[in-house]
Write an enzyme that holds these catalytic residues in place. Sequence first.
Site, PDB file in Angstrom:
ATOM      1  N   ASP A   1      67.153  -8.695  41.995  1.00 51.63           N
ATOM      2  CA  ASP A   1      67.855  -9.868  41.484  1.00 51.63           C
ATOM      3  C   ASP A   1      69.357  -9.781  41.749  1.00 51.63           C
ATOM      4  O   ASP A   1      70.020 -10.794  41.983  1.00 51.63           O
ATOM      5  CB  ASP A   1      67.594 -10.030  39.982  1.00 51.63           C
ATOM      6  CG  ASP A   1      66.206 -10.598  39.696  1.00 51.63           C
ATOM      7  OD1 ASP A   1      65.549 -11.062  40.654  1.00 51.63           O
ATOM      8  OD2 ASP A   1      65.785 -10.581  38.533  1.00 51.63           O
TER       9      ASP A   1
ATOM     10  N   ASN B   1      73.380 -16.380  36.349  1.00 50.33           N
ATOM     11  CA  ASN B   1      72.833 -15.706  35.174  1.00 50.33           C
ATOM     12  C   ASN B   1      73.642 -16.001  33.913  1.00 50.33           C
ATOM     13  O   ASN B   1      73.151 -16.617  32.988  1.00 50.33           O
ATOM     14  CB  ASN B   1      72.773 -14.192  35.391  1.00 50.33           C
ATOM     15  CG  ASN B   1      71.437 -13.741  35.932  1.00 50.33           C
ATOM     16  OD1 ASN B   1      70.549 -14.544  36.156  1.00 50.33           O
ATOM     17  ND2 ASN B   1      71.303 -12.452  36.142  1.00 50.33           N
ATOM     18  N   GLU B   2      74.884 -15.507  33.879  1.00 50.26           N
ATOM     19  CA  GLU B   2      75.684 -15.662  32.670  1.00 50.26           C
ATOM     20  C   GLU B   2      77.160 -15.404  32.942  1.00 50.26           C
ATOM     21  O   GLU B   2      77.543 -14.866  33.975  1.00 50.26           O
ATOM     22  CB  GLU B   2      75.212 -14.713  31.555  1.00 50.26           C
ATOM     23  CG  GLU B   2      75.602 -13.260  31.731  1.00 50.26           C
ATOM     24  CD  GLU B   2      74.658 -12.461  32.574  1.00 50.26           C
ATOM     25  OE1 GLU B   2      75.157 -11.753  33.490  1.00 50.26           O
ATOM     26  OE2 GLU B   2      73.442 -12.515  32.357  1.00 50.26           O
TER      27      GLU B   2
ATOM     28  N   ASP C   1      82.808  -8.352  19.308  1.00 50.29           N
ATOM     29  CA  ASP C   1      83.021  -7.684  20.591  1.00 50.29           C
ATOM     30  C   ASP C   1      83.167  -8.664  21.745  1.00 50.29           C
ATOM     31  O   ASP C   1      83.895  -8.394  22.707  1.00 50.29           O
ATOM     32  CB  ASP C   1      81.859  -6.732  20.899  1.00 50.29           C
ATOM     33  CG  ASP C   1      81.917  -5.464  20.056  1.00 50.29           C
ATOM     34  OD1 ASP C   1      82.888  -5.310  19.286  1.00 50.29           O
ATOM     35  OD2 ASP C   1      81.000  -4.638  20.171  1.00 50.29           O
TER      36      ASP C   1
END
Length: 265
Positions: free
Chosen positions: A45, A122-123, A150
């Site tokens: 990926d 993805n992100e 965080d």
Amino acid sequence: MKFAIMTKGDSKSNSYMHKMKTYLQDFELVWDEHEPDIVISIGGDGTLLYAFHRYSSRLNKTAFVGVHTGHLGFYADWVPEEIEKLVIAIAKTPYQIIEYPLLETIIRYQHGGKETRYLALNEATVKSVEGTLVMDVEIRGQHFERFRGDGLCVSTPSGSTAYNKALGGAILHPSIPAIQLAEMASINNRVFRTIGSPLVLPAHHTCMLKPVNGPDFMVTIDHLTLLHKDVKSIQYRVAAEKIRFARFRPFPFWKRVHDSFIADK
């Protein structure tokens, strides 16, 4: 048809690339790394993420297909033993186009600097350079919460099985045009409070982050890690663009989820 191949870079993946390149050229397909109609990713990926970012300027003209040389991937649905079968399919079979939503990230800067725009498959994440991240979260222009923790992760549906899942986010089917906001170790006590649950936003909703305790942040876009200074705001929404996958056979999403996380290895 014009094609290009990207590999993980190891000797095994490179040998598969040379094999595929030779076979496809024997079928009179044209090798073109600049303007390919189809991009073949050989690796995992992560390799497909690199391919996506390399050709992100021509997403409406390029389709992707993946060959995985390691563990089963969410984007790569062919194995090396099927290379000849895949070559014949590419050369002889009209393929189906499957589109997945992408995440648009726009970073705006203090003092009127030019904004920066990214696309993620993805992100995207944001963390403070040092100490706790403190961000005001706005949804559709309305203040939602002041986040302390965080960091924050915004994922696509196809990326919901990656970092988002590790953060306790939901797995979304890639046919849903949405993004998901998940928290990283939020601070919740009698004084500070966040929603504490992942949020799924539809395509017509925008999420805006506004810094509270400093203008410098570490931002990730898929595999890229970037330092941004003097940040005024970070905006997330479903992108107008989509990634296009070339499908030559069924590749059921829920079967991939099952095989990746539940099935016996």
